[in-house]
Design a protein around this motif. Structure first.
Motif, PDB file in Angstrom:
ATOM      1  N   PRO A  52      -3.601  53.377  60.433  1.00 13.59           N
ATOM      2  CA  PRO A  52      -4.401  54.331  61.215  1.00 13.59           C
ATOM      3  C   PRO A  52      -5.835  54.456  60.705  1.00 13.59           C
ATOM      4  O   PRO A  52      -6.107  54.305  59.516  1.00 13.59           O
ATOM      5  CB  PRO A  52      -3.646  55.655  61.031  1.00 13.59           C
ATOM      6  N   MET A  53      -6.735  54.719  61.613  1.00 16.53           N
ATOM      7  CA  MET A  53      -8.135  55.000  61.289  1.00 16.53           C
ATOM      8  C   MET A  53      -8.418  56.433  61.732  1.00 16.53           C
ATOM      9  O   MET A  53      -8.875  56.677  62.843  1.00 16.53           O
ATOM     10  CB  MET A  53      -9.073  54.017  61.985  1.00 16.53           C
ATOM     11  N   SER A  54      -8.129  57.372  60.857  1.00 15.77           N
ATOM     12  CA  SER A  54      -8.220  58.780  61.232  1.00 15.77           C
ATOM     13  C   SER A  54      -9.262  59.498  60.390  1.00 15.77           C
ATOM     14  O   SER A  54      -9.435  59.216  59.201  1.00 15.77           O
ATOM     15  CB  SER A  54      -6.862  59.459  61.051  1.00 15.77           C
ATOM     16  N   LEU A  55      -9.957  60.430  61.031  1.00 14.48           N
ATOM     17  CA  LEU A  55     -10.875  61.323  60.325  1.00 14.48           C
ATOM     18  C   LEU A  55     -10.238  62.687  60.071  1.00 14.48           C
ATOM     19  O   LEU A  55     -10.919  63.624  59.655  1.00 14.48           O
ATOM     20  CB  LEU A  55     -12.170  61.494  61.133  1.00 14.48           C
ATOM     21  N   ASP A  56      -8.931  62.788  60.305  1.00 15.57           N
ATOM     22  CA  ASP A  56      -8.209  64.028  60.073  1.00 15.57           C
ATOM     23  C   ASP A  56      -7.949  64.174  58.574  1.00 15.57           C
ATOM     24  O   ASP A  56      -7.222  63.380  57.972  1.00 15.57           O
ATOM     25  CB  ASP A  56      -6.892  64.005  60.846  1.00 15.57           C
ATOM     26  N   GLN A  57      -8.509  65.231  57.972  1.00 22.40           N
ATOM     27  CA  GLN A  57      -8.395  65.415  56.531  1.00 22.40           C
ATOM     28  C   GLN A  57      -6.945  65.645  56.114  1.00 22.40           C
ATOM     29  O   GLN A  57      -6.505  65.154  55.066  1.00 22.40           O
ATOM     30  CB  GLN A  57      -9.269  66.589  56.087  1.00 22.40           C
ATOM     31  N   ASP A  58      -6.179  66.347  56.926  1.00 23.69           N
ATOM     32  CA  ASP A  58      -4.791  66.621  56.576  1.00 23.69           C
ATOM     33  C   ASP A  58      -3.958  65.341  56.558  1.00 23.69           C
ATOM     34  O   ASP A  58      -3.078  65.170  55.698  1.00 23.69           O
ATOM     35  CB  ASP A  58      -4.183  67.617  57.561  1.00 23.69           C
ATOM     36  N   LEU A  59      -4.235  64.437  57.499  1.00 27.34           N
ATOM     37  CA  LEU A  59      -3.501  63.170  57.516  1.00 27.34           C
ATOM     38  C   LEU A  59      -3.835  62.340  56.282  1.00 27.34           C
ATOM     39  O   LEU A  59      -2.979  61.643  55.742  1.00 27.34           O
ATOM     40  CB  LEU A  59      -3.832  62.383  58.788  1.00 27.34           C
ATOM     41  N   ALA A  60      -5.080  62.407  55.847  1.00 30.58           N
ATOM     42  CA  ALA A  60      -5.477  61.669  54.652  1.00 30.58           C
ATOM     43  C   ALA A  60      -4.736  62.189  53.425  1.00 30.58           C
ATOM     44  O   ALA A  60      -4.333  61.408  52.545  1.00 30.58           O
ATOM     45  CB  ALA A  60      -6.979  61.774  54.444  1.00 30.58           C
ATOM     46  N   ARG A  61      -4.549  63.496  53.358  1.00 29.77           N
ATOM     47  CA  ARG A  61      -3.898  64.083  52.188  1.00 29.77           C
ATOM     48  C   ARG A  61      -2.382  63.894  52.208  1.00 29.77           C
ATOM     49  O   ARG A  61      -1.741  63.888  51.153  1.00 29.77           O
ATOM     50  CB  ARG A  61      -4.228  65.574  52.109  1.00 29.77           C
ATOM     51  N   ALA A  62      -1.819  63.728  53.411  1.00 23.06           N
ATOM     52  CA  ALA A  62      -0.370  63.556  53.513  1.00 23.06           C
ATOM     53  C   ALA A  62       0.033  62.238  52.855  1.00 23.06           C
ATOM     54  O   ALA A  62      -0.482  61.175  53.193  1.00 23.06           O
ATOM     55  CB  ALA A  62       0.056  63.575  54.980  1.00 23.06           C
ATOM     56  N   GLY A  94     -10.482  45.863  63.520  1.00 21.88           N
ATOM     57  CA  GLY A  94     -10.495  47.270  63.893  1.00 21.88           C
ATOM     58  C   GLY A  94     -10.494  47.427  65.400  1.00 21.88           C
ATOM     59  O   GLY A  94     -11.134  46.644  66.108  1.00 21.88           O
ATOM     60  N   VAL A  95      -9.750  48.400  65.893  1.00 23.28           N
ATOM     61  CA  VAL A  95      -9.720  48.720  67.325  1.00 23.28           C
ATOM     62  C   VAL A  95      -9.834  50.235  67.446  1.00 23.28           C
ATOM     63  O   VAL A  95      -9.021  50.971  66.868  1.00 23.28           O
ATOM     64  CB  VAL A  95      -8.429  48.220  68.001  1.00 23.28           C
ATOM     65  N   TYR A  96     -10.833  50.695  68.203  1.00 16.99           N
ATOM     66  CA  TYR A  96     -11.142  52.117  68.272  1.00 16.99           C
ATOM     67  C   TYR A  96     -11.036  52.586  69.729  1.00 16.99           C
ATOM     68  O   TYR A  96     -11.594  51.974  70.631  1.00 16.99           O
ATOM     69  CB  TYR A  96     -12.566  52.394  67.762  1.00 16.99           C
ATOM     70  N   ASP A  97     -10.319  53.693  69.910  1.00 20.34           N
ATOM     71  CA  ASP A  97     -10.108  54.271  71.234  1.00 20.34           C
ATOM     72  C   ASP A  97     -10.721  55.671  71.234  1.00 20.34           C
ATOM     73  O   ASP A  97     -10.222  56.576  70.554  1.00 20.34           O
ATOM     74  CB  ASP A  97      -8.607  54.340  71.530  1.00 20.34           C
ATOM     75  N   PHE A  98     -11.792  55.876  72.008  1.00 20.18           N
ATOM     76  CA  PHE A  98     -12.491  57.147  71.973  1.00 20.18           C
ATOM     77  C   PHE A  98     -11.900  58.189  72.917  1.00 20.18           C
ATOM     78  O   PHE A  98     -12.401  59.302  72.991  1.00 20.18           O
ATOM     79  CB  PHE A  98     -13.983  56.947  72.216  1.00 20.18           C
ATOM     80  N   ALA A  99     -10.816  57.841  73.623  1.00 20.93           N
ATOM     81  CA  ALA A  99     -10.058  58.880  74.314  1.00 20.93           C
ATOM     82  C   ALA A  99      -9.206  59.647  73.305  1.00 20.93           C
ATOM     83  O   ALA A  99      -8.944  60.835  73.465  1.00 20.93           O
ATOM     84  CB  ALA A  99      -9.177  58.266  75.398  1.00 20.93           C
ATOM     85  N   ASP A 100      -8.791  58.952  72.269  1.00 21.50           N
ATOM     86  CA  ASP A 100      -8.016  59.560  71.181  1.00 21.50           C
ATOM     87  C   ASP A 100      -8.453  58.863  69.898  1.00 21.50           C
ATOM     88  O   ASP A 100      -7.773  57.959  69.402  1.00 21.50           O
ATOM     89  CB  ASP A 100      -6.515  59.363  71.423  1.00 21.50           C
ATOM     90  N   PRO A 101      -9.611  59.250  69.345  1.00 27.36           N
ATOM     91  CA  PRO A 101     -10.181  58.511  68.210  1.00 27.36           C
ATOM     92  C   PRO A 101      -9.241  58.337  67.031  1.00 27.36           C
ATOM     93  O   PRO A 101      -9.267  57.303  66.362  1.00 27.36           O
ATOM     94  CB  PRO A 101     -11.406  59.356  67.833  1.00 27.36           C
ATOM     95  N   ASP A 102      -8.372  59.331  66.764  1.00 32.15           N
ATOM     96  CA  ASP A 102      -7.492  59.214  65.615  1.00 32.15           C
ATOM     97  C   ASP A 102      -6.338  58.241  65.833  1.00 32.15           C
ATOM     98  O   ASP A 102      -5.550  57.985  64.908  1.00 32.15           O
ATOM     99  CB  ASP A 102      -6.945  60.587  65.214  1.00 32.15           C
ATOM    100  N   SER A 103      -6.227  57.686  67.047  1.00 32.08           N
ATOM    101  CA  SER A 103      -5.250  56.621  67.272  1.00 32.08           C
ATOM    102  C   SER A 103      -5.853  55.251  66.980  1.00 32.08           C
ATOM    103  O   SER A 103      -5.174  54.233  67.119  1.00 32.08           O
ATOM    104  CB  SER A 103      -4.740  56.652  68.709  1.00 32.08           C
ATOM    105  N   SER A 104      -7.119  55.227  66.584  1.00 34.91           N
ATOM    106  CA  SER A 104      -7.777  53.974  66.230  1.00 34.91           C
ATOM    107  C   SER A 104      -7.109  53.369  64.995  1.00 34.91           C
ATOM    108  O   SER A 104      -6.522  54.075  64.175  1.00 34.91           O
ATOM    109  CB  SER A 104      -9.261  54.222  65.954  1.00 34.91           C
ATOM    110  N   VAL A 105      -7.217  52.042  64.879  1.00 37.33           N
ATOM    111  CA  VAL A 105      -6.516  51.345  63.794  1.00 37.33           C
ATOM    112  C   VAL A 105      -7.423  50.293  63.178  1.00 37.33           C
ATOM    113  O   VAL A 105      -8.367  49.816  63.809  1.00 37.33           O
ATOM    114  CB  VAL A 105      -5.222  50.680  64.299  1.00 37.33           C
ATOM    115  N   PHE A 106      -7.093  49.926  61.940  1.00 46.63           N
ATOM    116  CA  PHE A 106      -7.804  48.833  61.289  1.00 46.63           C
ATOM    117  C   PHE A 106      -6.932  48.231  60.189  1.00 46.63           C
ATOM    118  O   PHE A 106      -5.887  48.778  59.813  1.00 46.63           O
ATOM    119  CB  PHE A 106      -9.162  49.255  60.764  1.00 46.63           C
ATOM    120  N   VAL A 107      -7.352  47.081  59.655  1.00 44.28           N
ATOM    121  CA  VAL A 107      -6.616  46.429  58.574  1.00 44.28           C
ATOM    122  C   VAL A 107      -7.529  45.380  57.937  1.00 44.28           C
ATOM    123  O   VAL A 107      -8.477  44.903  58.579  1.00 44.28           O
ATOM    124  CB  VAL A 107      -5.322  45.766  59.102  1.00 44.28           C
TER     125      VAL A 107
END
Length: 820
Positions: free
Chosen positions: A799-809, A758-771
Motif C-alpha cells: 500500500p501507498m498510504s498517507l494515513d498515519q494510523d496505518l503506518a503505525r499499525a 507505482g499506481v496511484y488512484d486519486f478517487a481513493d488515494p490510500d488504495s494506491s500501491v507501489f513496490v
C-alpha cells in the motif's frame, strides 16, 4: 595408525573450529551495523522531536514540526539503510573510487574527473534558492548524525561492506546530493554513444538508404538526409580498432541501449471507472542489489508526500501527495553533442575556434589509488565542453589524427537548479502548479506526467540546447567544433518543451516513444527509446472505455510482445508448415518442431514457456547473420535486435532486402534463406545450453533477473548471500520490460527494468500501491534486504498510504530523534 588418526581428527576439528569462529566473528561484526529501528536518539541541531515510523515493509514515515527537521530525519534514515550505496554514488561522482578499489577503477575515475561533475555540482549549490539550501543542509546534517552515531557506538562502520573495503567516510555535504543528480543524468544519457555509432556506421555503410535501414528513423516525417560522416570530418578510417569498453560493475558508463527507459501513463476522470484520475509509473534502470530506489514518506508543512527516493537525494522523484501525483519517463531529448576539435599543429596546448586558435582550459587533478602511487592527470576543456579520451565510447574510432573529441552536455551546467525545481514540485497542489514549479529542472531530461484530482498532463522537463539550423550533422554525429554553426547557441525556452494538458481522449502516456514531430532545430530528438512498447500500450489503453487501478496494474505487468507478433509472420512466411515431416533427430525435424510451437504462440513472454526463448534466440541469430558481412567488426556493436531494421529488410522497404544477400558468396541468398539458417543457428545454440527438448524449455531459466551487488556480488561465497536472482517474465519490448544483457555467454539475462512500480488512484488515494525490486535495506543480513523481491517478481505491490494510523499499525519500529 591410531596416533595418526587422532592427529588428523584434531587438525580437522581445529580447522572446523576456526572456520566456525571466523564465520561467527564476521557475522557479529557485520550484524553490528544493523540499525535499531526502535530507539530514541539524542540528535543535535533539531528544532523539535521527529518520529521515523517504519511500516511493516520498512518504509519510513517521517513526522516533524518543521520541514528542516523532516529532511534531517530522511537523511538519517537513508544513512541507516543505504550508507554504502550513498558513499559509492558520491565517490563515483567525485572520481574517487580508486581510493577504495585500487587500479581496477582508475579508468572510471579518470573519466569522471574529466567530466568534472562534482565541481559543477559544488558551484551549483550557490544558485539554489534559500529554502533549498536550508533543506539540503538539514538533510546533510541528518546523514552526518548517523555517521557520528556509527563512530561513537562502534556500529560496525555503518555497513558490512566497510569491513571488506575499509576507507574513511567524509561528512555529507549539500554538493554531494547535487552531484548524484548529475550522476543520474549520466546514467540516463545515451546520445554520445548513438552519435559515435552513427558516425562509424556511415563510414562502412555509405549508402544513405542502407544506413537508414540499420539505424532506422522512428516513423514520421520531418527528417532529412544527412551527409556522410567522412564528408564532415575527413581522415577517419572506416574500420578503426574499437577501444575496450569499461565493464566494471561500478561504472556509470553503459551502452546507449542501457540508458534510462520507463513507462508512465495517466487517465482523466472521464476514462476512470472510479471517477478519479489514475497514474502508473515504472522507471527502468539497471538492476542492482539493493535496488537504487528507496521508498519513503515525508509529512511536510504543505502535506504528506510518499514515493520513490534515491538515497543521497532529499527528493521524492516519483510518487504522490494528497492532491498531486507525478511520474517520470526518459524523454530521449538530444542533450549531448560530440565535437571534433582540431589541435594546433604548432602548439598542442591550443585548439581551433571560429576565431582562430585558443588555449585549452587546463587543470591538474590527482587521483589517489589504494596501495599504489597517486597519478596526476590534466583536465582539458574547450568552449564546447570537456575533452574526453579516445577510449570513451570508441571516440578514437571517429577522431582523425591531430584532433580530440569534446562533449557539450546540459548536465555540465555549473548553474543547475534541478534540485530547487524538484523540491518545489513536491509542494505543488495542481497539475498546472507542478508544471510551473519544475521549470528550473536542467537534467536529466524527462517526460513528466502529472495528475491532480481533476486533470492530467505531460510536460517534458530539462533544458533543450539551442542549435543553429545550419548545423552540419544536426547533432546526430560528431561535428567540427571550430565551425560556428555547429556550436550550441544557448538554450531554448521552457515553453518550447513539449506539453500536453487535458487531452480530449482522456488518456496520455509515454513509453520513451517519439512524442513530437517537429523540424530541426526544434525537433527534440532524432533518436527515441521505443518504437514497440507503445504499440502494445495503445492497444491496452484503447481496448477499454474506462480504466481502474487494477487495469493499470495489468498493463504495467503485461508481457505480450508486439514485436514478436509483428515480426514472426514476416520472417517465417515461407517456413510455416512447409514440406513433409522429417525424421526424428534431424535438424529439419527440430526446425519443424520449433515452428509448430511458434505458430501457436500468442507472443506472451511468459517465464514458464519455451516459445519466448526460441523466438529471442532466432531473432538474435537472424540479425547477426544479416549484418555480419556488411558491417564486419561493427556488427558486434549491435547487441540487441532492432525491430524496425528487421521489418524494413523483410518488407524490402526502399530495397532493404539486399541485406539478406551475403556479399562474399557467389549465390544470391534470400531473406527466407537467412531466416531458415538463423533458426537452425538458434536451435543449435539452445540445444548446447539447455538441451534439445524444446517443449521443456523455460524462458525464465535464461531470463533471470540479475539483482547483483556491484562489489560483493563478485566475491566467492558472499555472492550467494548478496545477489538476488529470479526467473522473470517480459523481454526487450514488452511493457513489463526486462531488457536482456545482449552480450556474453548469457545474453538473455534480465539486467535492466522496472526496479520501482507505482499506481496511484486519486478517487481513493490510500488504495494506491507501489513496490521495489529488492527491499529497503542495503544490509544483506537484514530481513528487509530482499523481502520485496518476491512481491516484485510475482507482480504484487504494497500500500501507498498517507494515513498515519496505518503506518503505525504493525510497524517494525519507531525511531525518535530528540534535540539536545
Amino acid at each position: 595408525m591410531a596416533l595418526l588418526f587422532r592427529w588428523l581428527f584434531r587438525i580437522a576439528g581445529g580447522m572446523i573450529f576456526l572456520i566456525v569462529l571466523g564465520v561467527t566473528l564476521v557475522w557479529y561484526l557485520a550484524s553490528r551495523s544493523l540499525p535499531d529501528y526502535d530507539a530514541t536518539i539524542i540528535a543535535p541541531y533539531l528544532n523539535a522531536p521527529v518520529e521515523i515510523v517504519r511500516d511493516n515493509a520498512n518504509v519510513p514515515h517521517i513526522f516533524g514540526e518543521t520541514d528542516e527537521d523532516v529532511f534531517y530525519a530522511l537523511g538519517f534514515a537513508h544513512a541507516q539503510d543505504r550508507l554504502w550505496q550513498m558513499t559509492m554514488l558520491r565517490r563515483t561522482a567525485q572520481g574517487r573510487l580508486s581510493e577504495v578499489f585500487g587500479t581496477p577503477t582508475v579508468s572510471i575515475d579518470k573519466l569522471m574527473r574529466r567530466l568534472d561533475l562534482y565541481s559543477r555540482a559544488t558551484a551549483s549549490v550557490e544558485v539554489q534558492d534559500e529554502r533549498t539550501r536550508r533543506l539540503l543542509s538539514a538533510y546533510a546534517t541528518g546523514v552526518n548524525v548517523r555517521l557520528d552515531q556509527v563512530n561513537a557506538s562502534a556500529l560496525g562502520r555503518g555497513a558490512p561492506e566497510m569491513f571488506v573495503f575499509n576507507a574513511p567516510v567524509a561528512p555529507w555535504r549539500p554538493a554531494d546530493s547535487l552531484a548524484i543528480i548529475k550522476l543520474m543524468a549520466l546514467q540516463l544519457s545515451g546520445h554520445l554513444d548513438a552519435e559515435v555509432q552513427r558516425a562509424r556506421m556511415s563510414l562502412v555503410v555509405p549508402d544513405a538508404d542502407r544506413l537508414s535501414d540499420i539505424l532506422p528513423e522512428v516513423p514520421g516525417s520531418g527528417v532529412v538526409a544527412l551527409p556522410e560522416y567522412a564528408g564532415i570530418v575527413p581522415g577517419v578510417l572506416p574500420f578503426a580498432e574499437a577501444a575496450p569498453a569499461n565493464r566494471h560493475p561500478l561504472s556509470p558508463f553503459r551502452p546507449g541501449v542501457m540508458a534510462g527507459a520507463s513507462n508512465v501513463w495517466a487517465a482523466a476522470p472521464s476514462r476512470s471507472a472510479s471517477g478519479g484520475t489514475l497514474l502508473a509509473n515504472d522507471p527502468h534502470l539497471g538492476f542492482t542489489a539493493p535496488a537504487i530506489w528507496y521508498l519513503a514518506r515525508m509529512e511536510l508543512q504543505s502535506g504528506g508526500v510518499i514515493g520513490g527516493t534515491i538515497p543521497g537525494l532529499p527528493l521524492v522523484l516519483t510518487g504522490r501527495s494528497a492532491s498531486l501525483g507525478w511520474g517520470l519517463a526518459s524523454a530521449g531529448m538530444d542533450d549531448q553533442d560530440v565535437f571534433i576539435e582540431k589541435v594546433n599543429p604548432d602548439n598542442p596546448e591550443e585548439y581551433r575556434t571560429p576565431d582562430g586558435f585558443k588555449a585549452f582550459q587546463t587543470r591538474g587533478s590527482i587521483i589517489n589509488i589504494k596501495d599504489e602511487t597517486p597519478i596526476t592527470i590534466t583536465l582539458r576543456w574547450t568552449d564546447n565542453g570537456p575533452v574526453l579520451p579516445g577510449t570513451h565510447y570508441n571516440l578514437a574510432a571517429v577522431t582523425p589524427p591531430g584532433h580530440v573529441a569534446s562533449l557539450a552536455w546540459t548536465a555540465l551546467s555549473p548553474r543547475d537548479t534541478s534540485m530547487t525545481a524538484a523540491l518545489k514540485l513536491m509542494e505543488a497542489k495542481s497539475v498546472r502548479d507542478g508544471i510551473a514549479a519544475i521549470e528550473g529542472f536542467v537534467a536529466p531530461a524527462q517526460n513528466m506526467v502529472l495528475v491532480d484530482r481533476e486533470e492530467i498532463a505531460m510536460k517534458m522537463i530539462g533544458v533543450m540546447p539551442r542549435r543553429d539550423a545550419r548545423h552540419q550533422s544536426q547533432g546526430r554525429m560528431p561535428s567540427p567544433g571550430w565551425i560556428a554553426a555547429n556550436r550550441w547557441q544557448g538554450r531554448l525556452p521552457y515553453a518550447s518543451n513539449p506539453e500536453f494538458i487535458a487531452p480530449n481522449g482522456g488518456i496520455l502516456g509515454n513509453t520513451n516513444n517519439k512524442t513530437v514531430d517537429r523540424p530541426f532545430p526544434n525537433h527534440v530528438s532524432f533518436t527515441w527509446g521505443d518504437t514497440q512498447r507503445v504499440q502494445r500500450w495503445r492497444r491496452l489503453m484503447q481496448s477499454r472505455q474506462v480504466h481502474t487501478r487494477d487495469s493499470f496494474i495489468e498493463a504495467q505487468l503485461d508481457t505480450v510482445s508486439f514485436t514478436a507478433r509483428s515480426l514472426l509472420p514476416l520472417i517465417g512466411a515461407e517456413l510455416w508448415f512447409t514440406g513433409e515431416a522429417a525424421p526424428d533427430g534431424t535438424p529439419l525435424r527440430q526446425r519443424q518442431r520449433a515452428l509448430t510451437l511458434l505458430a501457436g504462440w500468442s507472443g506472451e513472454m511468459n517465464e514458464h514457456l519455451p516459445e519466448p526463448l526460441i523466438y529471442a534466440a532466432w531473432l538474435r541469430s537472424l540479425q547477426a547473420r544479416i549484418v555480419q558481412d556488411e558491417l564486419g567488426p561493427l556488427a558486434a556493436t549491435l547487441t540487441h535486435v532492432e525491430p524496425l531494421f528487421i521489418e524494413r529488410v523483410f518488407r524490402d522497404v526502399d530495397g532493404a532486402g539486399v541485406w539478406c544477400d551475403v556479399i562474399q558468396s557467389a549465390a544470391t541468398e534470400t531473406c527466407a534463406d537467412m531466416a531458415r539458417l538463423a533458426l537452425d543457428d538458434a536451435l543449435i545454440s539452445i540445444s548446447e545450453t539447455w538441451g534439445p527438448a524444446l517443449e521443456s524449455l523455460r524462458w525464465g531459466d535464461a531470463h533471470q533477473a540479475t539483482h547483483d551487488h556491484p562489489v560483493l556480488g563478485e566475491v566467492p561465497l558472499l555472492r550467494f548471500f548478496v545477489n538476488i536472482r529470479q526467473s522473470t517474465n517480459g523481454g526487450d519490448n514488452t511493457l513489463q520490460r526486462g531488457l536482456t544483457r545482449g552480450t556474453g555467454p548469457e545474453p538473455f539475462q534480465n539486467v535492466h527494468g522496472a526496479a520501482y512500480r507505482g499506481v496511484y488512484d486519486f478517487a481513493d488515494p490510500d488504495s494506491s500501491v507501489f513496490v521495489t525490486s529488492t527491499g529497503q535495506s542495503g544490509h544483506f543480513l537484514s530481513r528487509h534486504y530482499d523481502d520485496l523481491a518476491q512481491l516484485w517478481r510475482r507482480g504484487e505491490y504494497i500500500p501507498m498510504s498517507l494515513d498515519q494510523d496505518l503506518a503505525r499499525a504493525a510497524s517494525v519500529g519507531v525511531t525518535v530523534l530528540r534535540p539536545r
